[in-house]
Design a protein around this motif. Structure first.
Motif, mmCIF file in Angstrom:
data_model
loop_
_atom_site.group_PDB
_atom_site.id
_atom_site.type_symbol
_atom_site.label_atom_id
_atom_site.label_comp_id
_atom_site.label_asym_id
_atom_site.label_seq_id
_atom_site.Cartn_x
_atom_site.Cartn_y
_atom_site.Cartn_z
ATOM 1 N N GLN A 52 -39.617 -8.487 -24.779
ATOM 2 C CA GLN A 52 -40.630 -9.387 -24.233
ATOM 3 C C GLN A 52 -40.478 -9.572 -22.730
ATOM 4 O OE1 GLN A 52 -43.193 -10.444 -25.953
ATOM 5 N NE2 GLN A 52 -42.387 -9.477 -27.807
ATOM 6 N N ALA A 53 -39.226 -9.688 -22.273
ATOM 7 C CA ALA A 53 -38.983 -9.919 -20.846
ATOM 8 C C ALA A 53 -39.450 -8.758 -19.987
ATOM 9 C CB ALA A 53 -37.503 -10.184 -20.610
ATOM 10 N N ILE A 54 -39.299 -7.547 -20.496
ATOM 11 C CA ILE A 54 -39.676 -6.379 -19.693
ATOM 12 C C ILE A 54 -41.175 -6.371 -19.396
ATOM 13 C CG2 ILE A 54 -40.089 -4.773 -21.613
ATOM 14 C CD1 ILE A 54 -38.641 -2.652 -19.888
ATOM 15 N N LYS A 55 -41.974 -6.942 -20.284
ATOM 16 C CA LYS A 55 -43.419 -7.028 -20.051
ATOM 17 C C LYS A 55 -43.712 -7.922 -18.848
ATOM 18 C CE LYS A 55 -44.423 -6.608 -25.012
ATOM 19 N NZ LYS A 55 -45.013 -7.302 -26.190
ATOM 20 N N SER A 56 -42.997 -9.056 -18.796
ATOM 21 C CA SER A 56 -43.195 -9.979 -17.670
ATOM 22 C C SER A 56 -42.638 -9.409 -16.376
ATOM 23 C CB SER A 56 -42.531 -11.332 -17.984
ATOM 24 O OG SER A 56 -43.159 -11.955 -19.085
ATOM 25 N N VAL A 57 -41.503 -8.728 -16.464
ATOM 26 C CA VAL A 57 -40.892 -8.124 -15.280
ATOM 27 C C VAL A 57 -41.836 -7.103 -14.653
ATOM 28 C CG1 VAL A 57 -39.068 -6.557 -14.513
ATOM 29 C CG2 VAL A 57 -38.492 -8.554 -15.900
ATOM 30 N N ARG A 58 -42.525 -6.348 -15.465
ATOM 31 C CA ARG A 58 -43.464 -5.345 -14.947
ATOM 32 C C ARG A 58 -44.589 -5.995 -14.151
ATOM 33 N NH1 ARG A 58 -43.673 -2.095 -20.668
ATOM 34 N NH2 ARG A 58 -41.814 -0.766 -20.342
ATOM 35 N N LYS A 59 -44.954 -7.216 -14.515
ATOM 36 C CA LYS A 59 -46.029 -7.912 -13.805
ATOM 37 C C LYS A 59 -45.520 -8.614 -12.548
ATOM 38 C CE LYS A 59 -48.808 -8.753 -17.958
ATOM 39 N NZ LYS A 59 -49.436 -9.782 -18.824
ATOM 40 N N ILE A 60 -44.356 -9.254 -12.669
ATOM 41 C CA ILE A 60 -43.836 -10.022 -11.537
ATOM 42 C C ILE A 60 -43.024 -9.162 -10.575
ATOM 43 C CG2 ILE A 60 -42.567 -12.116 -10.879
ATOM 44 C CD1 ILE A 60 -42.740 -13.017 -13.791
ATOM 45 N N GLU A 61 -42.351 -8.144 -11.128
ATOM 46 C CA GLU A 61 -41.456 -7.258 -10.363
ATOM 47 C C GLU A 61 -40.294 -8.036 -9.748
ATOM 48 O OE1 GLU A 61 -44.028 -5.208 -7.630
ATOM 49 O OE2 GLU A 61 -44.511 -3.666 -9.126
ATOM 50 N N GLU A 62 -39.817 -9.027 -10.477
ATOM 51 C CA GLU A 62 -38.654 -9.810 -10.064
ATOM 52 C C GLU A 62 -37.739 -9.990 -11.280
ATOM 53 O OE1 GLU A 62 -38.054 -10.639 -6.992
ATOM 54 O OE2 GLU A 62 -40.025 -10.424 -6.026
ATOM 55 N N ASN A 63 -36.513 -10.438 -11.024
ATOM 56 C CA ASN A 63 -35.528 -10.572 -12.092
ATOM 57 C C ASN A 63 -35.810 -11.777 -12.990
ATOM 58 O OD1 ASN A 63 -34.077 -8.398 -10.968
ATOM 59 N ND2 ASN A 63 -33.025 -9.771 -9.569
ATOM 60 N N ILE A 64 -35.609 -11.570 -14.293
ATOM 61 C CA ILE A 64 -35.770 -12.630 -15.282
ATOM 62 C C ILE A 64 -34.463 -12.773 -16.053
ATOM 63 C CG2 ILE A 64 -36.916 -13.266 -17.443
ATOM 64 C CD1 ILE A 64 -39.479 -12.129 -16.347
ATOM 65 N N GLN A 65 -34.045 -14.028 -16.279
ATOM 66 C CA GLN A 65 -32.792 -14.293 -16.976
ATOM 67 C C GLN A 65 -32.996 -15.194 -18.187
ATOM 68 O OE1 GLN A 65 -30.666 -15.557 -13.209
ATOM 69 N NE2 GLN A 65 -29.035 -14.297 -14.104
ATOM 70 N N LEU A 66 -32.058 -15.066 -19.116
ATOM 71 C CA LEU A 66 -32.010 -15.894 -20.319
ATOM 72 C C LEU A 66 -30.683 -16.637 -20.320
ATOM 73 C CD1 LEU A 66 -32.986 -16.584 -23.323
ATOM 74 C CD2 LEU A 66 -31.597 -14.599 -24.000
ATOM 75 N N GLY A 67 -30.717 -17.938 -20.616
ATOM 76 C CA GLY A 67 -29.471 -18.704 -20.626
ATOM 77 C C GLY A 67 -29.513 -19.847 -21.622
ATOM 78 N N ILE A 68 -28.330 -20.318 -22.020
ATOM 79 C CA ILE A 68 -28.225 -21.451 -22.932
ATOM 80 C C ILE A 68 -27.383 -22.546 -22.276
ATOM 81 C CG2 ILE A 68 -28.495 -20.090 -25.039
ATOM 82 C CD1 ILE A 68 -25.441 -20.230 -25.381
ATOM 83 N N LEU A 69 -27.622 -23.767 -22.706
ATOM 84 C CA LEU A 69 -26.864 -24.902 -22.193
ATOM 85 C C LEU A 69 -25.501 -24.945 -22.872
ATOM 86 C CD1 LEU A 69 -27.299 -27.254 -20.201
ATOM 87 C CD2 LEU A 69 -28.005 -28.649 -22.153
ATOM 88 N N ASN A 70 -24.458 -25.067 -22.058
ATOM 89 C CA ASN A 70 -23.084 -25.113 -22.557
ATOM 90 C C ASN A 70 -22.397 -26.316 -21.925
ATOM 91 O OD1 ASN A 70 -20.601 -24.427 -23.705
ATOM 92 N ND2 ASN A 70 -20.083 -22.997 -22.047
ATOM 93 N N GLY A 71 -22.599 -27.495 -22.544
ATOM 94 C CA GLY A 71 -22.090 -28.720 -21.942
ATOM 95 C C GLY A 71 -22.864 -29.055 -20.684
ATOM 96 N N LYS A 72 -22.161 -29.122 -19.553
ATOM 97 C CA LYS A 72 -22.809 -29.399 -18.268
ATOM 98 C C LYS A 72 -23.093 -28.113 -17.497
ATOM 99 C CE LYS A 72 -19.775 -32.474 -16.716
ATOM 100 N NZ LYS A 72 -19.195 -33.564 -15.872
ATOM 101 N N ASN A 73 -22.863 -26.975 -18.133
ATOM 102 C CA ASN A 73 -23.088 -25.680 -17.492
ATOM 103 C C ASN A 73 -24.197 -24.915 -18.188
ATOM 104 O OD1 ASN A 73 -21.011 -25.918 -15.541
ATOM 105 N ND2 ASN A 73 -19.493 -25.325 -17.061
ATOM 106 N N ILE A 74 -24.699 -23.939 -17.480
ATOM 107 C CA ILE A 74 -25.606 -22.972 -18.082
ATOM 108 C C ILE A 74 -24.821 -21.687 -18.272
ATOM 109 C CG2 ILE A 74 -26.527 -22.145 -15.864
ATOM 110 C CD1 ILE A 74 -28.574 -22.580 -19.040
ATOM 111 N N LEU A 75 -24.902 -21.114 -19.466
ATOM 112 C CA LEU A 75 -24.259 -19.836 -19.759
ATOM 113 C C LEU A 75 -25.342 -18.766 -19.783
ATOM 114 C CD1 LEU A 75 -21.892 -18.016 -20.665
ATOM 115 C CD2 LEU A 75 -22.394 -18.713 -23.022
ATOM 116 N N TYR A 76 -25.253 -17.810 -18.868
ATOM 117 C CA TYR A 76 -26.251 -16.744 -18.815
ATOM 118 C C TYR A 76 -25.968 -15.712 -19.904
ATOM 119 C CZ TYR A 76 -27.843 -18.719 -14.428
ATOM 120 O OH TYR A 76 -28.352 -19.569 -13.475
ATOM 121 N N LEU A 77 -27.010 -15.383 -20.673
ATOM 122 C CA LEU A 77 -26.858 -14.455 -21.788
ATOM 123 C C LEU A 77 -27.386 -13.058 -21.482
ATOM 124 C CD1 LEU A 77 -27.990 -16.638 -24.848
ATOM 125 C CD2 LEU A 77 -25.662 -16.217 -24.022
ATOM 126 N N ALA A 78 -28.456 -12.987 -20.716
ATOM 127 C CA ALA A 78 -29.095 -11.681 -20.493
ATOM 128 C C ALA A 78 -29.918 -11.704 -19.215
ATOM 129 C CB ALA A 78 -29.985 -11.323 -21.680
#
Length: 243
Positions: A76-102
């Motif tokens: 799904q992300a690659i579809k949006s990346v093709r339109k925006i041509e910028e980096n997209i990230q996925l992350g989850i909340l880990n306490g007071k931090n964000i953990l980047y997943l992809a």
């Protein structure tokens, strides 16, 4: 189509209502509904209205057990990346931090400082703050008892009250902006991913330099919101419509 219609209006529609809504004659509709009843996909309630049956619940549970947000993210992300041509990230909340997943990278030569597996203060990122929006003010105070927040850049939100104003706005609009709060000269938009229990389970964001931001901000917001909604749907989220 029948199952989707009943899911949207459980215990409201009768056979004649479903028949009219979908343009299917009553005899054919009777046959289909009888079959769906026999396999437990729908249930006929008092007043001859229909609701989803227990078999649907078992199938849904099986799907959610196998749902993998990483597997859902990349196609799904690659579809949006093709339109925006910028980096997209996925992350989850880990306490007071964000953990980047992809991360799905665009054509931009910009290299992000965050990679999958890294942690970063949630209050200093759009992808973190949009997930903090699931909390009320009292819960935020428990999470940040010190009230004063770590300044990652001169633009980082400085205290709990300022953070609350930002995420309260984010709750209403469904997305949040990050203006150089995590990294100087970088701008970001993030949106939340919900599951079948209407809980925020992750978020996606798009980050770019200021020159690109001035041109692409609206496009980035539209694509990130759309991406988050698609991933939410795959995770089982159903947005309730106001009557």
């Amino acid at each position: 189509m029948i199952i989707k219609l009943i899911a949207e209006k459980p215990n409201i529609l009768r056979l004649i209502d479903i028949s009219k809504s979908l343009g299917i004659n009553k005899s054919t509709m009777y046959s289909i509904l009888s079959t769906l009843e026999s396999v437990g996909w729908v249930v006929k309630e008092k007043g001859d209205t229909y609701s989803l049956g227990p078999a649907i619940g078992m199938l849904s549970s099986a799907y959610f057990r196998q749902f993998n947000i990483l597997q859902a993210f990349y196609p799904q992300a690659i579809k949006s990346v093709r339109k925006i041509e910028e980096n997209i990230q996925l992350g989850i909340l880990n306490g007071k931090n964000i953990l980047y997943l992809a991360k799905e990278e665009g054509n931009s030569p910009v290299r992000l400082l965050t990679d999958p597996g890294m942690n970063f203060p949630a209050h200093a990122t759009g992808i973190g703050k949009i997930q903090l929006s699931q909390y009320n003010y009292s819960q935020l105070k428990e999470l940040y008892p010190e009230k004063q927040l770590e300044r990652v850049t001169p633009y980082t939100v400085k205290d709990l009250d300022e953070l609350w104003v930002q995420i309260d706005t984010a709750k209403q609009q469904g997305y949040i902006y990050d203006h150089q709060e995590a990294v100087p000269e970088f701008f970001c938009v993030a949106a939340p991913i919900y599951n079948q229990d209407n809980k925020i389970i992750a978020a996606v964001s798009c980050t770019m330099l200021e020159n690109s931001w001035k041109v692409k901000r609206d496009l980035a917001r539209e694509e990130i919101v759309k991406l988050a909604q698609e991933l939410s749907t795959q995770a089982g989220y159903i947005k309730l419509q106001a009557n």
